[in-house]
Structures are given as C-alpha cells and as structure tokens.
Motif scaffolding. Structure first.
Motif, PDB file in Angstrom:
ATOM      1  N   UNK A   1     -31.436  36.290  -9.260  1.00 21.44           N
ATOM      2  CA  UNK A   1     -30.429  37.146  -8.701  1.00 21.44           C
ATOM      3  C   UNK A   1     -29.439  37.303  -9.789  1.00 21.44           C
ATOM      4  N   UNK A   2     -28.964  36.221 -10.569  1.00 25.40           N
ATOM      5  CA  UNK A   2     -28.081  36.079 -11.513  1.00 25.40           C
ATOM      6  C   UNK A   2     -28.485  37.297 -12.837  1.00 25.40           C
ATOM      7  N   UNK A   3     -29.717  37.268 -13.232  1.00 28.45           N
ATOM      8  CA  UNK A   3     -30.271  38.276 -14.082  1.00 28.45           C
ATOM      9  C   UNK A   3     -30.228  39.604 -13.473  1.00 28.45           C
ATOM     10  N   UNK A   4     -30.438  39.958 -12.092  1.00 28.21           N
ATOM     11  CA  UNK A   4     -30.233  41.157 -11.739  1.00 28.21           C
ATOM     12  C   UNK A   4     -28.745  41.783 -11.626  1.00 28.21           C
ATOM     13  N   UNK A   5     -28.141  40.656 -11.418  1.00 25.78           N
ATOM     14  CA  UNK A   5     -26.511  41.175 -11.305  1.00 25.78           C
ATOM     15  C   UNK A   5     -26.227  41.250 -12.747  1.00 25.78           C
ATOM     16  N   UNK A   6     -26.535  40.568 -13.817  1.00 29.80           N
ATOM     17  CA  UNK A   6     -26.244  40.762 -15.183  1.00 29.80           C
ATOM     18  C   UNK A   6     -26.672  42.511 -15.507  1.00 29.80           C
ATOM     19  N   UNK A   7     -27.928  42.655 -15.325  1.00 32.64           N
ATOM     20  CA  UNK A   7     -28.390  43.958 -15.596  1.00 32.64           C
ATOM     21  C   UNK A   7     -27.593  44.996 -14.963  1.00 32.64           C
ATOM     22  N   UNK A   8     -27.290  44.853 -13.626  1.00 27.74           N
ATOM     23  CA  UNK A   8     -26.461  45.869 -12.988  1.00 27.74           C
ATOM     24  C   UNK A   8     -25.245  46.079 -13.725  1.00 27.74           C
ATOM     25  N   UNK A   9     -24.728  45.117 -13.918  1.00 26.58           N
ATOM     26  CA  UNK A   9     -23.250  45.203 -14.251  1.00 26.58           C
ATOM     27  C   UNK A   9     -23.309  45.956 -15.877  1.00 26.58           C
ATOM     28  N   UNK A  10     -24.121  45.699 -16.640  1.00 26.32           N
ATOM     29  CA  UNK A  10     -24.442  46.222 -17.842  1.00 26.32           C
ATOM     30  C   UNK A  10     -24.781  47.817 -17.711  1.00 26.32           C
ATOM     31  N   UNK A  11     -25.596  48.335 -16.733  1.00 27.74           N
ATOM     32  CA  UNK A  11     -25.896  49.567 -16.506  1.00 27.74           C
ATOM     33  C   UNK A  11     -24.460  50.212 -15.855  1.00 27.74           C
ATOM     34  N   UNK A  12     -23.967  49.746 -14.881  1.00 29.06           N
ATOM     35  CA  UNK A  12     -22.646  50.105 -14.367  1.00 29.06           C
ATOM     36  C   UNK A  12     -21.819  50.427 -15.225  1.00 29.06           C
TER      37      UNK A  12
END
Length: 90
Positions: A49-60
């Motif tokens: 979940x943390x990795x998914x959130x990090x990826x989402x933050x970068x893409x956002x």
C-alpha cells in the motif's frame, strides 16, 4: 499507518538529473520527458500500500505539471544533438 510525503527533490520536468526511486523502479526526470524504468512489486500488505501510494503521488505530480502547461501536440523523438565539450584531461 504512516503517511508518506512526496519527494520534494523530484519536481517533474524541472531538470535532467533528478531520479525518484521506488524499490527497483525509477522515475527519471527530464525537461522534455520523464522515463520510467524497472519493476515495482505492489504486494497485498501495508508495504505494498505504501509503494502504491508513493507511485500514485509521483504520477499525480507528473499529471499536475502537465495539466498546468500549454502543451504541444507531441515532443520530437530524436534527442537533441550534444554540444562538443573540451576534454579536461587533454
């Protein structure tokens, strides 16, 4: 649960040097394009979940940067020619 903050050193399209790394996955900054390399396992647990959130933050951040500009239809695929540099060891 710990909330992860966006990496302030990675500003999309700001330079040709910054890299955001998530495990074996890297997001390489560029002024004309951002390159995505490697792989990232998003597991079904808190770490995933943390990795998914990090990826989402970068893409956002990338999407927000793009949405805030008047964009051309496309960017030339050929890299710009490098300028010759004097050999400092000669």
């Amino acid at each position: 649960m710990t909330r992860r903050k966006a990496d302030p050193a990675f500003v999309p399209f700001a330079d040709d040097a910054a890299v955001r790394t998530l495990g074996d996955f890297s997001i390489e900054n560029g002024t004309a394009r951002i390159a995505l390399h490697g792989s990232l396992d998003i597991t079904r647990d808190r770490e995933g979940l943390g990795r998914a959130r990090d990826l989402r933050a970068a893409l956002d951040a990338i999407v927000t940067a793009l949405e805030g500009e008047d964009l051309p239809e496309s960017v030339a695929e050929e890299p710009e020619a490098a300028a010759p540099v004097r050999n400092p060891f000669a």
